[in-house]
Design a protein around this motif. Structure first.
Motif, mmCIF file in Angstrom:
data_model
loop_
_atom_site.group_PDB
_atom_site.id
_atom_site.type_symbol
_atom_site.label_atom_id
_atom_site.label_comp_id
_atom_site.label_asym_id
_atom_site.label_seq_id
_atom_site.Cartn_x
_atom_site.Cartn_y
_atom_site.Cartn_z
ATOM 1 N N PRO A 55 0.835 -1.205 0.000
ATOM 2 C CA PRO A 55 0.000 0.000 0.000
ATOM 3 C C PRO A 55 0.866 1.251 0.000
ATOM 4 O O PRO A 55 2.076 1.198 0.262
ATOM 5 C CB PRO A 55 -0.783 -0.113 1.316
ATOM 6 C CG PRO A 55 -0.561 -1.511 1.811
ATOM 7 C CD PRO A 55 0.748 -1.955 1.260
ATOM 8 N N ALA A 56 0.228 2.381 -0.267
ATOM 9 C CA ALA A 56 0.966 3.649 -0.249
ATOM 10 C C ALA A 56 1.455 3.980 1.156
ATOM 11 O O ALA A 56 2.549 4.515 1.338
ATOM 12 C CB ALA A 56 0.076 4.770 -0.782
ATOM 13 N N ALA A 57 0.649 3.647 2.172
ATOM 14 C CA ALA A 57 1.011 3.920 3.568
ATOM 15 C C ALA A 57 1.645 2.688 4.185
ATOM 16 O O ALA A 57 1.073 1.596 4.125
ATOM 17 C CB ALA A 57 -0.217 4.331 4.367
ATOM 18 N N LYS A 58 2.813 2.828 4.766
ATOM 19 C CA LYS A 58 3.496 1.699 5.386
ATOM 20 C C LYS A 58 2.988 1.459 6.805
ATOM 21 O O LYS A 58 2.322 2.309 7.398
ATOM 22 C CB LYS A 58 5.005 1.959 5.424
ATOM 23 C CG LYS A 58 5.647 2.000 4.043
ATOM 24 C CD LYS A 58 7.166 2.133 4.154
ATOM 25 C CE LYS A 58 7.815 2.105 2.779
ATOM 26 N NZ LYS A 58 9.296 2.205 2.879
ATOM 27 N N ARG A 59 3.318 0.297 7.322
ATOM 28 C CA ARG A 59 2.941 -0.049 8.682
ATOM 29 C C ARG A 59 3.506 0.993 9.662
ATOM 30 O O ARG A 59 4.667 1.392 9.561
ATOM 31 C CB ARG A 59 3.482 -1.438 9.029
ATOM 32 C CG ARG A 59 3.027 -1.979 10.379
ATOM 33 C CD ARG A 59 3.661 -3.338 10.637
ATOM 34 N NE ARG A 59 3.191 -4.335 9.689
ATOM 35 C CZ ARG A 59 2.101 -5.087 9.860
ATOM 36 N NH1 ARG A 59 1.386 -4.948 10.962
ATOM 37 N NH2 ARG A 59 1.753 -5.983 8.955
ATOM 38 N N SER A 60 2.674 1.400 10.602
ATOM 39 C CA SER A 60 3.066 2.448 11.546
ATOM 40 C C SER A 60 4.149 1.952 12.506
ATOM 41 O O SER A 60 4.138 0.807 12.940
ATOM 42 C CB SER A 60 1.848 2.904 12.350
ATOM 43 O OG SER A 60 2.221 3.816 13.352
ATOM 44 N N ARG A 61 5.074 2.889 12.830
ATOM 45 C CA ARG A 61 6.122 2.574 13.801
ATOM 46 C C ARG A 61 5.990 3.436 15.058
ATOM 47 O O ARG A 61 6.959 3.655 15.767
ATOM 48 C CB ARG A 61 7.504 2.820 13.203
ATOM 49 C CG ARG A 61 7.835 1.959 12.027
ATOM 50 C CD ARG A 61 9.316 2.032 11.729
ATOM 51 N NE ARG A 61 9.584 1.917 10.318
ATOM 52 C CZ ARG A 61 10.799 1.804 9.795
ATOM 53 N NH1 ARG A 61 11.848 1.829 10.590
ATOM 54 N NH2 ARG A 61 10.970 1.696 8.498
ATOM 55 N N VAL A 62 4.798 3.915 15.327
ATOM 56 C CA VAL A 62 4.579 4.724 16.527
ATOM 57 C C VAL A 62 3.557 4.046 17.420
ATOM 58 O O VAL A 62 2.723 3.260 16.960
ATOM 59 C CB VAL A 62 4.106 6.150 16.167
ATOM 60 C CG1 VAL A 62 5.143 6.868 15.331
ATOM 61 C CG2 VAL A 62 2.767 6.109 15.438
ATOM 62 N N ASP A 63 3.622 4.342 18.714
ATOM 63 C CA ASP A 63 2.668 3.759 19.650
ATOM 64 C C ASP A 63 1.420 4.635 19.753
ATOM 65 O O ASP A 63 1.253 5.607 19.000
ATOM 66 C CB ASP A 63 3.312 3.564 21.025
ATOM 67 C CG ASP A 63 3.736 4.868 21.693
ATOM 68 O OD1 ASP A 63 3.239 5.936 21.278
ATOM 69 O OD2 ASP A 63 4.548 4.808 22.633
ATOM 70 N N GLY A 64 0.540 4.279 20.674
ATOM 71 C CA GLY A 64 -0.723 4.985 20.798
ATOM 72 C C GLY A 64 -0.589 6.442 21.183
ATOM 73 O O GLY A 64 -1.509 7.238 20.962
#
Length: 373
Positions: free
Chosen positions: A22-31
């Protein structure tokens, strides 16, 4: 074909779930928005592991569905960042556009391919389950008549005996095919569990297929003997399952067929169990070669089209006709409760003996039929 995009490199269908991103990659930030100290290698490993949650055949089917989804998006001019995570209306439009073009089961697979793609890449799946279910049900009812497969004719003991009569058991391929047929029938196995998809598949991943060393011989305390095949991996169990048969009377005996095959083809312990001696060396038995040989025999006998799944249907029917309780047959076929009930409903021939005015299996009805809920 989809439009060219760096997000969708050319690859095999079974690899699209992983390599089409996808255009957006998996997030690397927490909540709270704080970055999590994980590397690109960590993300690649996550992707590789999750991708292997699906069997190869499922990945191939889903890869085809993902292709159809992106072609649909291309024709509608859907932006890359709208394709994943996909808004519910886009997914409903996709289902509706495919309605009338594909069989219901095919469209189900295509829809769940898009879902799998989202999950593998860590994107939220936003569609309402009830709404998508209604859309898929409606699309199935609009499926073109040409998409419906003819019913698979079940193999029977008599048909297997007739096939034997037109095979030449001095030929290595015929010996392997007949041994595979009788083993698949009496173990109620899937055709792909004893064959390989291609000549290179076994060489690429020998641990994924049953070999000669995976055969063992067991005996219970009453002296009843069975031959067990340890399948290293199956469609529903990545850790493998055991299937088994006992010797039978007559020329359909899987034990005699297996012994003849092993004596004639002499596959070593590490070889695929039904490997056969080709003029250029030992070959694993491919599913296509297995079915082609059976169809050639069927053509000589005038049986019409013979399908691999008819072996599994026929084995199920044979044991039920012998009065083997439903629960035992279910265990042999390695079905969950719901799957077995759906299977029985789909293949009315399995229930036919129980539905007659004077049931053929009347003496066995009291213990063979599933209990009433």
């Amino acid at each position: 074909m989809p439009l060219v995009s760096p997000l969708r490199p050319h690859c095999l269908a079974r690899d699209r779930l992983r390599f089409w991103v996808p255009a957006a990659k998996r997030s690397r930030v927490d909540g709270t928005g704080m970055p999590i100290p994980i590397s690109d290698a960590d993300l690649d490993r996550i992707l590789a592991v999750i991708s292997h949650s699906h069997a190869v055949g499922t990945r191939e089917t889903y890869g085809s569905g993902l292709l159809v989804y992106h072609v649909f998006c291309d024709t509608r001019g859907v932006a890359e960042d709208q394709r994943c995570p996909a808004p519910p209306v886009l997914l409903l439009a996709f289902i509706s556009a495919c309605a009338g073009l594909y069989a219901g089961a095919t469209l189900d697979n295509y829809f769940y391919a898009v879902r799998a793609w989202h999950l593998i890449h860590g994107a939220p799946w936003l569609i309402n389950t009830a709404e998508s279910s209604l859309a898929l049900t409606g699309a199935a009812r609009l499926a073109p008549p040409s998409s419906k497969r003819p019913k698979r004719v079940p193999f029977t003991v008599d048909l297997i005996a007739n096939i034997y009569s037109v095979l030449d058991m001095s030929l290595p391929l015929h010996a392997a095919v007949f041994a595979c047929l009788t083993t698949a029938f009496f173990t109620i196995a899937r055709t792909g569990e004893f064959t390989v998809p291609s000549l290179t598949a076994f060489r690429a991943s020998p641990s994924s297929y049953v070999t000669v060393r995976d055969i063992r011989y067991d005996e219970d305390r009453n002296g009843f003997k069975v031959v067990v095949f340890a399948l290293p991996r199956t469609k529903v169990s990545p850790i493998g399952e055991d299937v088994y048969w006992a010797a039978q009377s007559g020329i359909v005996d899987p034990q005699a067929a297996l012994r003849h095959h092993l004596a004639l083809n002499q596959p070593p312990p590490s070889a695929a169990v039904f490997s056969w001696r080709h003029s250029i060396g030992l070959r694993p038995l491919t599913k296509s070669a297995f079915l082609a040989c059976l169809q050639t025999a069927g053509d000589q006998l005038g049986t019409g089209m013979l399908k691999g799944h008819g072996i599994r249907i026929g084995g199920t029917l044979e044991y039920l006709l012998r009065g083997v309780p439903f629960d035992n047959v279910k265990a042999m076929g390695r079905w969950s409760s719901n799957a077995f009930l759906l299977y029985l409903r789909k293949h009315a021939v399995v229930l036919a003996p129980y539905l007659q005015d004077t049931p053929v299996l009347e003496p066995f009805m009291h213990y063979a039929l599933p209990p009433t809920r």
